[in-house]
Design a protein around this motif. Structure first.
Motif, PDB file in Angstrom:
ATOM      1  N   ILE A   1       0.052  -5.463  -6.252  1.00 35.11           N
ATOM      2  CA  ILE A   1       0.724  -6.559  -6.207  1.00 35.11           C
ATOM      3  C   ILE A   1       2.104  -6.659  -6.264  1.00 35.11           C
ATOM      4  CG2 ILE A   1       0.510  -9.086  -6.984  1.00 35.11           C
ATOM      5  CD1 ILE A   1      -2.303  -8.297  -8.092  1.00 35.11           C
ATOM      6  N   ALA A   2       3.042  -6.801  -5.249  1.00 35.57           N
ATOM      7  CA  ALA A   2       4.113  -7.157  -5.419  1.00 35.57           C
ATOM      8  C   ALA A   2       4.829  -8.501  -6.088  1.00 35.57           C
ATOM      9  CB  ALA A   2       5.091  -6.766  -4.316  1.00 35.57           C
ATOM     10  N   ASN A   3       5.101  -8.631  -7.137  1.00 29.59           N
ATOM     11  CA  ASN A   3       5.509  -9.778  -7.830  1.00 29.59           C
ATOM     12  C   ASN A   3       6.677  -9.163  -9.026  1.00 29.59           C
ATOM     13  OD1 ASN A   3       3.741  -8.870  -9.644  1.00 29.59           O
ATOM     14  ND2 ASN A   3       2.405 -10.329  -9.896  1.00 29.59           N
ATOM     15  N   GLN A   4       7.892  -9.088  -8.423  1.00 30.46           N
ATOM     16  CA  GLN A   4       8.713  -8.796  -9.385  1.00 30.46           C
ATOM     17  C   GLN A   4       9.043  -7.241  -9.416  1.00 30.46           C
ATOM     18  OE1 GLN A   4       9.588 -10.588 -12.924  1.00 30.46           O
ATOM     19  NE2 GLN A   4      11.368  -9.325 -13.549  1.00 30.46           N
ATOM     20  N   SER A   5       7.855  -6.739 -10.023  1.00 25.98           N
ATOM     21  CA  SER A   5       7.711  -5.285  -9.954  1.00 25.98           C
ATOM     22  C   SER A   5       6.305  -5.034  -9.303  1.00 25.98           C
ATOM     23  CB  SER A   5       7.874  -4.515 -11.269  1.00 25.98           C
ATOM     24  OG  SER A   5       6.676  -5.120 -12.226  1.00 25.98           O
ATOM     25  N   PHE A   6       5.915  -3.631  -9.211  1.00 27.80           N
ATOM     26  CA  PHE A   6       4.745  -3.448  -8.608  1.00 27.80           C
ATOM     27  C   PHE A   6       3.545  -3.143  -9.274  1.00 27.80           C
ATOM     28  CE2 PHE A   6       7.726  -1.980  -5.266  1.00 27.80           C
ATOM     29  CZ  PHE A   6       6.901  -2.817  -4.264  1.00 27.80           C
ATOM     30  N   THR A   7       2.418  -4.136  -9.467  1.00 26.49           N
ATOM     31  CA  THR A   7       1.428  -4.105 -10.099  1.00 26.49           C
ATOM     32  C   THR A   7       0.186  -3.517  -9.790  1.00 26.49           C
ATOM     33  OG1 THR A   7       2.155  -6.110 -11.506  1.00 26.49           O
ATOM     34  CG2 THR A   7       0.031  -5.638 -11.999  1.00 26.49           C
ATOM     35  N   PRO A   8      -0.539  -2.698 -10.159  1.00 27.19           N
ATOM     36  CA  PRO A   8      -1.695  -1.976  -9.933  1.00 27.19           C
ATOM     37  C   PRO A   8      -2.990  -3.304  -9.332  1.00 27.19           C
ATOM     38  CG  PRO A   8      -0.945  -0.514 -11.452  1.00 27.19           C
ATOM     39  CD  PRO A   8      -0.152  -1.716 -11.391  1.00 27.19           C
ATOM     40  N   TYR A   9      -3.311  -3.117  -8.129  1.00 25.07           N
ATOM     41  CA  TYR A   9      -4.408  -4.119  -7.889  1.00 25.07           C
ATOM     42  C   TYR A   9      -5.672  -3.466  -8.261  1.00 25.07           C
ATOM     43  CZ  TYR A   9      -7.137  -7.054  -4.796  1.00 25.07           C
ATOM     44  OH  TYR A   9      -8.388  -7.847  -4.385  1.00 25.07           O
ATOM     45  N   LYS A  10      -6.445  -4.021  -8.867  1.00 29.31           N
ATOM     46  CA  LYS A  10      -7.934  -3.530  -9.213  1.00 29.31           C
ATOM     47  C   LYS A  10      -7.912  -2.063  -9.616  1.00 29.31           C
ATOM     48  CE  LYS A  10     -10.388  -7.244  -6.660  1.00 29.31           C
ATOM     49  NZ  LYS A  10     -11.403  -7.265  -5.690  1.00 29.31           N
ATOM     50  N   ASN A  11      -6.881  -1.680 -10.609  1.00 22.92           N
ATOM     51  CA  ASN A  11      -6.812  -0.481 -11.126  1.00 22.92           C
ATOM     52  C   ASN A  11      -6.845   0.484  -9.890  1.00 22.92           C
ATOM     53  OD1 ASN A  11      -6.700  -1.268 -13.858  1.00 22.92           O
ATOM     54  ND2 ASN A  11      -9.181  -1.658 -13.545  1.00 22.92           N
ATOM     55  N   GLN A  12      -5.940   0.124  -8.912  1.00 24.31           N
ATOM     56  CA  GLN A  12      -6.120   1.076  -7.710  1.00 24.31           C
ATOM     57  C   GLN A  12      -4.963   1.962  -7.652  1.00 24.31           C
ATOM     58  OE1 GLN A  12      -8.618   2.161  -5.598  1.00 24.31           O
ATOM     59  NE2 GLN A  12     -10.090   1.377  -6.852  1.00 24.31           N
ATOM     60  N   ALA A  13      -4.019   2.122  -8.518  1.00 23.48           N
ATOM     61  CA  ALA A  13      -2.837   2.679  -8.485  1.00 23.48           C
ATOM     62  C   ALA A  13      -2.292   3.305  -9.859  1.00 23.48           C
ATOM     63  CB  ALA A  13      -1.775   1.821  -7.940  1.00 23.48           C
TER      64      ALA A  13
ATOM     65  N   TRP B   1       0.959  -1.113  -0.073  1.00 22.04           N
ATOM     66  CA  TRP B   1      -0.055  -0.140  -0.003  1.00 22.04           C
ATOM     67  C   TRP B   1       0.738   1.113  -0.091  1.00 22.04           C
ATOM     68  CZ3 TRP B   1      -3.458   1.790   4.694  1.00 22.04           C
ATOM     69  CH2 TRP B   1      -4.389   2.782   4.393  1.00 22.04           C
ATOM     70  N   LYS B   2       0.860   2.002  -1.037  1.00 21.47           N
ATOM     71  CA  LYS B   2       1.648   3.327  -1.355  1.00 21.47           C
ATOM     72  C   LYS B   2       1.108   4.042  -2.212  1.00 21.47           C
ATOM     73  CE  LYS B   2       4.899   1.053  -4.478  1.00 21.47           C
ATOM     74  NZ  LYS B   2       6.369   0.797  -4.782  1.00 21.47           N
ATOM     75  N   ALA B   3       1.753   5.112  -2.505  1.00 20.48           N
ATOM     76  CA  ALA B   3       1.028   6.246  -3.340  1.00 20.48           C
ATOM     77  C   ALA B   3       0.815   5.718  -4.764  1.00 20.48           C
ATOM     78  CB  ALA B   3       1.969   7.481  -3.295  1.00 20.48           C
ATOM     79  N   PRO B   4      -0.284   6.105  -5.491  1.00 16.79           N
ATOM     80  CA  PRO B   4      -0.533   5.634  -6.759  1.00 16.79           C
ATOM     81  C   PRO B   4       0.618   6.234  -7.743  1.00 16.79           C
ATOM     82  CG  PRO B   4      -2.631   6.248  -5.851  1.00 16.79           C
ATOM     83  CD  PRO B   4      -1.399   6.853  -4.857  1.00 16.79           C
ATOM     84  N   ILE B   5       1.086   5.737  -8.594  1.00 10.19           N
ATOM     85  CA  ILE B   5       2.110   5.983  -9.760  1.00 10.19           C
ATOM     86  C   ILE B   5       1.910   7.260  -9.973  1.00 10.19           C
ATOM     87  CG2 ILE B   5       3.533   5.366 -11.846  1.00 10.19           C
ATOM     88  CD1 ILE B   5       2.628   2.471 -11.211  1.00 10.19           C
TER      89      ILE B   5
END
Length: 203
Positions: free
Chosen positions: A191-203, A5-9
């Motif tokens: 989702i932290a899986n190698q790089s950070f992927t937005p979860y349910k378009n929330q970032a 959980w961190k600031a959106p890109i």
């Protein structure tokens, strides 16, 4: 699943709060405040001052959001979201009232709280993650990071012991989405899986 959980890109830089009356300040003048205390996964020190918070945006713009961000990827939440988090994860968080909040020089009297997470867990999958190490072998940061799906002690919200990431459970993140809490460009779940992927378009 454990999420970061961190600031959106692409969130607006004008909605990023600093700790004094200038953009980019990590310190509050004349205070013993240290923002790193909010990244430790420990209770906030009883003898430490609360910071002054400054946003370089209009007050009206700030008040449109439940989830704002301070330097260091530290959440500042509305009273409505603060009440929700206390209901769902009160054993692991402290809600800290800033000494003051200003938006472009205008005082913000509405209830906003800094979220301090007073629990640290180990959730990084070291078999897949790629750390950057100091000369002494201490982890400085991760070039690639993977989180385990579950981890001992994870119950809603926690700090990751090695990376310092703020972690949130999928269940709690889903509940925040379902309750329509609002943040600029989303609530900042990844989702932290190698790089950070937005979860349910929330970032």
């Amino acid at each position: 699943m454990i999420l970061s959980w961190k600031a959106p890109i692409y969130h607006s830089e004008t909605l990023l709060g600093s700790y004094d009356a200038e953009i980019g300040s990590y310190e509050t003048a004349g205070s013993n405040f240290d923002y790193l205390s909010l990244l430790s996964g420990e209770p906030y020190p009883a003898d430490m001052d609360r910071p002054k918070i400054f946003f370089p945006c209009q007050k009206k713009k700030l008040l449109a959001y439940d989830c704002l961000w301070l330097l260091g990827d530290i959440p500042l939440v509305s009273e409505r979201l603060a009440d929700f988090l206390m209901q769902k994860a009160n054993h692991h968080i402290q809600l800290l009232k800033p000494a003051s909040i200003a938006a472009n020089g205008e005082a913000v009297d509405d209830g906003y709280y800094i979220v301090n997470v007073a629990q640290a867990i180990s959730a990084v999958d070291h078999s897949k993650s790629v750390p950057e190490l100091s000369d002494s072998g201490t982890i400085l940061y991760f070039n690639e990071i993977w989180l385990h799906d579950t981890a001992a002690g994870m119950d809603g919200i926690a700090r990751e012991r090695d990376s310092g990431d703020l972690l949130i459970s999928q269940d709690l993140a889903d509940a925040m989405i379902e309750n329509r809490f609002k943040g600029d460009k989303g609530l900042g779940f990844y989702i932290a899986n190698q790089s950070f992927t937005p979860y349910k378009n929330q970032a």
